[in-house]
Design an enzyme around this catalytic site. Structure first.
Site, PDB file in Angstrom:
ATOM      1  N   HIS A 462       8.874   0.234  10.106  1.00  0.00           N
ATOM      2  CA  HIS A 462       7.701  -0.094   9.060  1.00  0.00           C
ATOM      3  C   HIS A 462       8.893  -0.785   7.906  1.00  0.00           C
ATOM      4  CE1 HIS A 462       4.795   0.802   6.345  1.00  0.00           C
ATOM      5  NE2 HIS A 462       5.723   0.919   4.738  1.00  0.00           N
ATOM      6  N   HIS A 516      -1.795   1.519  -1.899  1.00  0.00           N
ATOM      7  CA  HIS A 516      -1.291   2.048  -4.034  1.00  0.00           C
ATOM      8  C   HIS A 516      -2.598   1.896  -4.516  1.00  0.00           C
ATOM      9  CE1 HIS A 516       2.323  -0.016  -1.326  1.00  0.00           C
ATOM     10  NE2 HIS A 516       2.267   1.078  -2.516  1.00  0.00           N
TER      11      HIS A 516
HETATM   12  N1  GLN Z   1       7.578   6.701   6.065  1.00  0.00           N
HETATM   13  C1  GLN Z   1       7.367   6.881   4.564  1.00  0.00           C
HETATM   14  C2  GLN Z   1       5.809   7.242   4.628  1.00  0.00           C
HETATM   15  O1  GLN Z   1       5.005   6.698   4.435  1.00  0.00           O
HETATM   16  C3  GLN Z   1       7.135   5.080   4.695  1.00  0.00           C
HETATM   17  C4  GLN Z   1       7.382   5.460   2.653  1.00  0.00           C
HETATM   18  C5  GLN Z   1       7.788   3.993   2.545  1.00  0.00           C
HETATM   19  O2  GLN Z   1       7.586   2.892   3.311  1.00  0.00           O
HETATM   20  N2  GLN Z   1       8.226   3.467   1.629  1.00  0.00           N
HETATM   21  O3  GLN Z   1       6.071   7.839   2.835  1.00  0.00           O
HETATM   22 ZN    ZN Z   2       5.902   1.507   3.091  1.00  0.00          ZN
END
Ligand code: GLN
Ligand code: ZN
Length: 580
Positions: A462, A516
């Site tokens: 991610h 967000h």
């Molecule tokens: N696995 C993390 C979460 O879900 C990823 C957070 C991020 O990408 N900053 O909080």
């Molecule tokens: Zn993220």
């Protein structure tokens, strides 16, 4: 115009020195940009007359053409260079510096937390004195001190040995002062001797060096660490096992962090509740999160990360070679502050870090449960990193530690493992000429973590932040099976890369809504987004997910948003089935 007014006001207020911060000069500026730069300072020449004018640059080397432009500005009387990150600039200065101007020599690193090598800095300063003249040399930090922690005095829990190796902002100012005094012939011998002793202790400390780790990291060189089969073959093998619908739904990892959860973690840390009470509380939370996801009918589940305060700190606390400050806060962006871990030694993983929780979560459901790890590049980029070996070496060591965790998760029956590289893009050097080298070792580090798993184990990654277009080849080169990526705030810029014909065969989940914001996206809006993606990407590689973790949101927002997300996915699946 505005600058002229400001300068006039400063003059009227009695300023005799004005500093202009021009860090942009370390980037690769084109000649028309450099001309504009000169023209701007020429415009200000009359306003600036009678003042001492310092132009500060930092964070990297100043390219030779920019150095030439900068040092020929007649309105400027002093130049500041980051000589820590700009060793080539040092050579430029030595090969020619305008007569009669001041040099602000940034010899004390303003961005790290390490004590300076005072003897080395003094030697550098003495060699510069010979070039620019005794009365024109000013000792300085390499940049402002906003990127380092404030004061070691506030650290009562750090052990004395490690503490002796460190210098926060307050200590760096003392270092600058001691260097200036030494140059002026008033060297504080005791202070310099203590510094040399601390450096020697750091160099020879068995806490810093772990031979086994060093050997393993050295052995990595020269090999590519790529999984044996292609991503499309792997996706087929995984699908046979996972049997997911088209447009599988998932989330990025964290679920809302409630006040109650924070209390449980805090009390466990302070030993106010027992290990058993803590484990039960976390288990209950995981079970709640699993149930919610099953009710929502999400396809690939997460455990919700209730045991984590922070995605880097959680791993740093369990890895060797890391230490933590009590008050080492630095500004991250806007008003957000972070307390980065300090990596002081060779990194290893004494024990599994997440296997217990992931196995527990998997035991609660028949659906695939994603193992959830932070990747080596993100751990590196969000820590204070040791300065006694190249960054990439530290990164390779972290990668080896995460590799062990990946393999233990796989052995524990976890079939889908997400390795977050939220901060990969953030580590891009300022100079374009350094991009390729960074991306090469960063992407290599990621591949090291998962090159050893079976084809049937699905590796996700991610990434946060928009603007991936320029590094899309590196993202592909990470060779993950599935990537979930922020997209919803960047106006689907990401999709334009695929429209332009980049060939991409791995699974991809461009975030369908912005986590967000507290706003709850409607089903229609999400479906619309997914359809836009389907116009560019193959149906069988597209995933449906939010654009980041949900930890900052409330359940009242998360539940309806995910309900709409799953419904949108189901609606489109039905439409696709009908069209066939
Ligand atoms: N696995 C993390 C979460 O879900 C990823 C957070 C991020 O990408 N900053 O909080
Ligand atoms: Zn993220």
């Amino acid at each position: 115009m505005v600058f002229r007014e400001v300068i006039a006001e400063l003059k009227a207020a009695g300023a005799s020195w004005i500093q202009f911060d021009e860090p942009t000069l370390v980037k690769d500026l084109e000649s028309h940009q450099l001309s504009a730069f000169s023209a701007a300072y020429a415009e200000l020449e009359s306003a600036l007359s009678g003042l001492n004018v310092l132009v500060e640059t930092y964070f990297a080397d100043v390219p030779a053409d920019s150095y030439k432009t900068l040092t020929s500005l007649s309105s400027v009387t002093a130049y500041g260079f980051d000589l820590e990150r700009g060793t080539k600039t040092l050579e430029l200065v030595k090969s020619g510096f305008p007569a009669g101007k001041y040099l602000f020599a940034g010899v004390v690193d303003g961005r790290n937390i390490w004590a300076d090598d005072l003897a080395a800095s003094l030697a550098t300063l003495q060699s510069l004195e010979a070039v620019v003249g005794k009365d024109k040399l000013v000792v300085s930090t390499s940049c402002s001190l906003m990127h380092t922690a404030v004061d070691l005095v506030n650290e009562t829990k750090l052990d004395d040995e490690i503490k002796s190796w460190l210098a926060f902002a307050a200590q760096k100012v003392v270092e600058v002062n001691a260097l200036a005094k030494a140059l002026a012939g008033q060297k504080d011998e005791a202070y310099f001797a203590a510094n040399a002793a601390a450096l020697a202790s750091r160099r020879s400390s068995p806490r810093v060096t772990n031979e086994e780790v060093q050997k393993a990291a050295t052995a990595l060189k020269g090999s590519d660490h790529r999984r044996a089969t292609t991503v499309s073959a792997r996706l087929d093998a995984q699908q046979k096992k996972l049997n997911l619908p088209v447009l599988p739904t998932t989330t990025i990892g964290s679920f809302p962090q409630t006040v109650e959860l924070r209390r449980v973690r805090r009390e466990y840390k302070a030993k106010k509740i027992s290990e058993e009470e803590y484990t039960n509380a976390i288990k209950e939370e995981i079970s709640k999160v699993v149930k919610i996801q099953e009710e929502l009918d999400i396809d690939v589940l997460v455990h919700g990360e209730p045991e984590r305060n922070d995605m880097v700190e959680y791993f740093g606390e369990q890895l060797s070679g890391f230490t933590f400050t009590a008050n080492g806060w630095v500004q991250s962006y806007g008003s957000r502050c972070v307390k980065p871990p300090i990596i002081y030694g060779d990194v290893s993983r004494p024990n599994p870090m997440t296997v217990f929780w992931s196995k527990m979560a998997q035991s609660m459901t028949a659906r695939p449960m994603k193992g959830m790890l932070t990747g080596p590049v993100t751990i590196l980029n969000w820590s204070f990193v040791r300065n006694d070996q190249p960054r990439f070496e530290t990164c390779y060591q972290i990668a080896l530690a995460i590799k062990k965790e990946v393999e233990d998760l796989e052995a524990g029956g976890i079939q889908v493992i997400q390795i977050d590289e939220a901060a990969l893009r953030e580590g891009l050097p300022l100079r374009k000429s350094e991009h390729a080298f960074y991306l090469d070792w960063a992407v290599h580090s990621f591949r090291i973590t998962n090159c050893g798993v079976q084809d049937t184990t699905q590796i996700h990654t991610h990434m946060c932040y928009s603007n991936f277009n320029d590094i899309i080849q590196s993202i592909i080169n990470m060779d993950a099976d599935v990537i979930t990526i922020e997209n919803s705030r960047s106006d689907e810029k990401l999709l334009s890369v695929f429209r332009e014909g980049v060939v991409y065969g791995a699974g991809i989940g461009p975030g369908v809504y912005d986590i967000h914001s507290p706003r709850i996206p409607s089903k229609e809006e999400i479906a619309d987004r997914v359809n836009k993606m389907l116009a560019v990407l193959d149906t069988n590689i597209l995933w449906v997910n939010p654009d980041c973790g949900l930890k900052t949101r409330k359940y009242a927002e998360v539940k309806p948003a995910l309900t709409n997300m799953v419904e949108a996915a189901k609606q489109i699946r039905a439409e696709l089935a009908k069209a066939q």
